[in-house]
Design a protein around this motif. Structure first.
Motif, PDB file in Angstrom:
ATOM      1  N   ALA A   1      13.444  57.076  11.428  1.00 20.55           N
ATOM      2  CA  ALA A   1      13.437  55.462  10.906  1.00 20.55           C
ATOM      3  C   ALA A   1      13.693  55.493   9.903  1.00 20.55           C
ATOM      4  N   LEU A   2      13.257  55.999   9.591  1.00 21.74           N
ATOM      5  CA  LEU A   2      13.552  55.387   7.749  1.00 21.74           C
ATOM      6  C   LEU A   2      14.810  54.614   7.568  1.00 21.74           C
ATOM      7  N   ASN A   3      14.298  53.245   6.327  1.00 23.43           N
ATOM      8  CA  ASN A   3      15.046  52.015   6.102  1.00 23.43           C
ATOM      9  C   ASN A   3      14.841  51.838   4.791  1.00 23.43           C
ATOM     10  N   LYS A   4      14.363  52.116   4.059  1.00 26.29           N
ATOM     11  CA  LYS A   4      14.218  52.418   2.727  1.00 26.29           C
ATOM     12  C   LYS A   4      13.982  53.298   1.736  1.00 26.29           C
ATOM     13  N   LEU A   5      14.675  54.655   0.899  1.00 24.42           N
ATOM     14  CA  LEU A   5      13.855  55.747   0.494  1.00 24.42           C
ATOM     15  C   LEU A   5      14.211  55.063  -1.565  1.00 24.42           C
ATOM     16  N   ASP A   6      12.943  54.691  -1.908  1.00 23.53           N
ATOM     17  CA  ASP A   6      12.959  54.723  -3.347  1.00 23.53           C
ATOM     18  C   ASP A   6      12.459  56.064  -4.069  1.00 23.53           C
ATOM     19  N   CYS A   7      12.915  57.555  -4.890  1.00 25.63           N
ATOM     20  CA  CYS A   7      13.179  58.350  -5.014  1.00 25.63           C
ATOM     21  C   CYS A   7      14.007  58.471  -6.395  1.00 25.63           C
ATOM     22  N   HIS A   8      13.518  56.980  -6.920  1.00 22.85           N
ATOM     23  CA  HIS A   8      14.723  57.149  -8.193  1.00 22.85           C
ATOM     24  C   HIS A   8      13.177  57.947  -9.769  1.00 22.85           C
ATOM     25  N   ASN A   9      13.762  58.240 -10.965  1.00 25.51           N
ATOM     26  CA  ASN A   9      12.683  59.037 -11.544  1.00 25.51           C
ATOM     27  C   ASN A   9      12.219  60.141 -11.342  1.00 25.51           C
ATOM     28  N   ASN A  10      12.525  61.304 -11.017  1.00 21.58           N
ATOM     29  CA  ASN A  10      11.644  62.853 -10.167  1.00 21.58           C
ATOM     30  C   ASN A  10      12.861  63.669 -10.482  1.00 21.58           C
TER      31      ASN A  10
ATOM     32  N   ASP B   1      -1.612  64.719   1.290  1.00 20.05           N
ATOM     33  CA  ASP B   1      -1.324  65.118   2.645  1.00 20.05           C
ATOM     34  C   ASP B   1      -1.566  64.110   3.591  1.00 20.05           C
ATOM     35  N   VAL B   2      -0.467  63.638   3.919  1.00 19.50           N
ATOM     36  CA  VAL B   2      -0.083  62.875   4.808  1.00 19.50           C
ATOM     37  C   VAL B   2       0.267  62.726   6.347  1.00 19.50           C
ATOM     38  N   SER B   3      -0.623  64.852   6.456  1.00 22.03           N
ATOM     39  CA  SER B   3       0.238  65.621   7.841  1.00 22.03           C
ATOM     40  C   SER B   3      -0.732  64.865   8.908  1.00 22.03           C
ATOM     41  N   ASN B   4      -1.386  64.504   8.731  1.00 22.26           N
ATOM     42  CA  ASN B   4      -2.159  63.354   9.887  1.00 22.26           C
ATOM     43  C   ASN B   4      -1.928  62.546  10.653  1.00 22.26           C
ATOM     44  N   ASN B   5      -1.482  61.276   9.208  1.00 24.68           N
ATOM     45  CA  ASN B   5      -1.142  59.844   9.390  1.00 24.68           C
ATOM     46  C   ASN B   5       0.092  60.078  10.251  1.00 24.68           C
ATOM     47  N   THR B   6      -0.018  60.291  11.235  1.00 20.69           N
ATOM     48  CA  THR B   6       1.775  59.635  11.509  1.00 20.69           C
ATOM     49  C   THR B   6       2.424  58.566  12.473  1.00 20.69           C
ATOM     50  N   ALA B   7       1.379  58.494  12.396  1.00 17.87           N
ATOM     51  CA  ALA B   7       1.442  56.582  12.926  1.00 17.87           C
ATOM     52  C   ALA B   7       2.033  55.506  11.452  1.00 17.87           C
ATOM     53  N   LEU B   8       1.879  56.013  11.023  1.00 22.15           N
ATOM     54  CA  LEU B   8       2.625  55.626   8.771  1.00 22.15           C
ATOM     55  C   LEU B   8       3.870  54.885   9.113  1.00 22.15           C
ATOM     56  N   THR B   9       3.902  53.794   8.677  1.00 23.86           N
ATOM     57  CA  THR B   9       5.928  53.354   8.962  1.00 23.86           C
ATOM     58  C   THR B   9       5.690  52.418   7.309  1.00 23.86           C
ATOM     59  N   TYR B  10       4.233  52.780   6.514  1.00 18.59           N
ATOM     60  CA  TYR B  10       5.768  52.105   5.315  1.00 18.59           C
ATOM     61  C   TYR B  10       4.323  53.299   4.051  1.00 18.59           C
TER      62      TYR B  10
ATOM     63  N   VAL C   1       6.263  64.284   3.957  1.00 22.84           N
ATOM     64  CA  VAL C   1       6.607  63.431   5.329  1.00 22.84           C
ATOM     65  C   VAL C   1       6.901  64.095   7.067  1.00 22.84           C
ATOM     66  N   SER C   2       7.239  65.365   6.697  1.00 25.85           N
ATOM     67  CA  SER C   2       7.848  66.038   8.023  1.00 25.85           C
ATOM     68  C   SER C   2       7.822  65.284   8.979  1.00 25.85           C
ATOM     69  N   ASN C   3       6.424  65.298   9.316  1.00 25.15           N
ATOM     70  CA  ASN C   3       5.084  64.760  10.230  1.00 25.15           C
ATOM     71  C   ASN C   3       5.599  63.137  10.500  1.00 25.15           C
ATOM     72  N   ASN C   4       5.758  62.119   9.246  1.00 28.19           N
ATOM     73  CA  ASN C   4       5.623  60.785   9.601  1.00 28.19           C
ATOM     74  C   ASN C   4       6.964  60.556   9.439  1.00 28.19           C
ATOM     75  N   THR C   5       7.375  60.194  12.033  1.00 26.04           N
ATOM     76  CA  THR C   5       8.591  60.035  12.358  1.00 26.04           C
ATOM     77  C   THR C   5       8.868  58.674  12.741  1.00 26.04           C
ATOM     78  N   ASN C   6       8.275  58.172  11.547  1.00 22.01           N
ATOM     79  CA  ASN C   6       8.369  56.907  12.334  1.00 22.01           C
ATOM     80  C   ASN C   6       7.687  55.711  11.105  1.00 22.01           C
ATOM     81  N   LEU C   7       8.406  56.264   9.797  1.00 23.56           N
ATOM     82  CA  LEU C   7       7.946  56.211   8.355  1.00 23.56           C
ATOM     83  C   LEU C   7       9.497  55.205   8.464  1.00 23.56           C
ATOM     84  N   ILE C   8       9.452  53.856   7.822  1.00 23.45           N
ATOM     85  CA  ILE C   8      10.304  52.710   7.461  1.00 23.45           C
ATOM     86  C   ILE C   8      10.551  52.656   6.226  1.00 23.45           C
ATOM     87  N   TRP C   9       9.193  52.824   4.785  1.00 23.97           N
ATOM     88  CA  TRP C   9      10.059  52.769   3.853  1.00 23.97           C
ATOM     89  C   TRP C   9       8.984  53.773   3.282  1.00 23.97           C
ATOM     90  N   LEU C  10       9.994  54.453   2.121  1.00 20.05           N
ATOM     91  CA  LEU C  10       8.802  55.314   1.061  1.00 20.05           C
ATOM     92  C   LEU C  10       9.990  55.443   0.271  1.00 20.05           C
TER      93      LEU C  10
END
Length: 298
Positions: free
Chosen positions: A144-153, A96-105, A118-127
């Motif tokens: 703001a997302l710059n990199k998305l690695d979601c392979h093997n799901n 649960d990262v819903s309170n961690n709205t400052a997350l960028t990585y 990750v709907s609340n994590n609007t500052n994410l740059i790399w997931l």
């Protein structure tokens, strides 16, 4: 405090309330108590043997690296200042990262996650959430997302058309049926060959892109970007659905059957001859011979 790359099995920092930087990675710690370190800003406890980690008393924590442990759960509700969170190579079943709205990585790869919001994590740059059990991933709020690695799901669809800053997408080895990358930024997803990887999605035949000619030229089978069965379009058709015109849920747009057809079946049964009253399949009790009972199977 820097004590990484030792063979520590215990470590007591309870008398260090002003501790700001704490590096204890690459040890043999099975427990770690940082409850008496409220000023902690950066914690790196990766590559240990931790099964739990309590950071609820560290509200100023900005950077946390707890990768390559055995952590099954973690509560981050009070860590609202977290910017960099790395929890890969653990045994998390939920996060649960819903309170961690400052997350960028946010790196949570190689866990056992079935959902990730990750709907609340609007500052994410790399997931980096690869190698989990995710069947749904919504990144529409992560502009703001710059990199998305979601392979093997286990993803069946992925839409990154809202991610206008995306320059890397790795979504190979899923169960994708649809992939929309019409974000207006495809031309910048080409710095490295691995910036666009979609292979091993056997039911993904069409990918929505900004420009078909550009994609055909730059994202190729030879470069390892796509499979030979994939093609590009600016408006992919709906391929899968019920293709039987006799079915209740016939989809006139679908091209390939997905075995989802539903039929309304009816059956007419004769009560026949009998010597007493009889309750038939339709729930009605008949008292005479040669009645006709109709029952609709749903």
């Amino acid at each position: 405090l820097y004590c990484s790359n030792n063979q520590l099995s215990t470590l007591d920092v309870s008398q260090n309330p002003a501790l700001y930087y704490f590096y204890c990675s690459y040890n043999q710690l099975s427990t770690l108590d940082v409850s008496q370190n409220p000023a902690l800003y950066r914690l790196n406890c990766s590559n240990n043997q931790l099964s739990t980690l309590d950071v609820s008393q560290n509200p100023d924590l900005v950077i946390l690296n707890a990768e390559n442990n055995q952590i099954t759960s973690i509560n981050l509700d009070t860590n609202i200042n977290l910017v960099d969170l790395r929890l890969g190579y653990n045994q998390l079943t939920s996060l649960d990262v819903s309170n961690n709205t400052a997350l960028t990585y946010l790196w949570c790869f190689l866990n056992q996650l079935t959902t990730l919001d990750v709907s609340n994590n609007t500052n994410l740059i790399w997931l980096a959430c690869q190698k989990n059990n995710l069947s749904i991933l919504d990144v529409s709020n992560n502009i703001a997302l710059n990199k998305l690695d979601c392979h093997n799901n286990l993803l069946t669809s992925l839409d990154v058309s809202s991610n206008i800053n995306l320059t890397r997408l790795q979504c190979s080895n899923n169960q994708l049926i649809s992939l929309d990358v019409r974000n207006g930024n495809n031309i910048n997803m080409l710095e490295n060959w691995f910036d666009f990887l979609t292979m091993n999605n056997p039911q993904l035949f069409c990918i929505d892109v900004d420009d078909v000619v550009w994609s055909d030229t730059n994202w190729t089978v030879a470069n390892g970007n796509i499979d030979s069965t994939m093609s590009f379009s600016t408006n992919c058709p709906v391929l899968f659905g019920c293709t039987d015109t006799l079915a209740c849920n016939y989809d006139s747009i679908a091209i390939i059957s997905d075995s989802s057809c539903v039929y309304s079946l009816s059956s007419i049964d004769s009560v026949g001859t009998f010597c007493d009253s009889y309750t038939w399949i339709d729930g009605i009790t008949y008292n005479s011979s040669n009645n006709i009972a109709t029952y609709v199977y749903v």
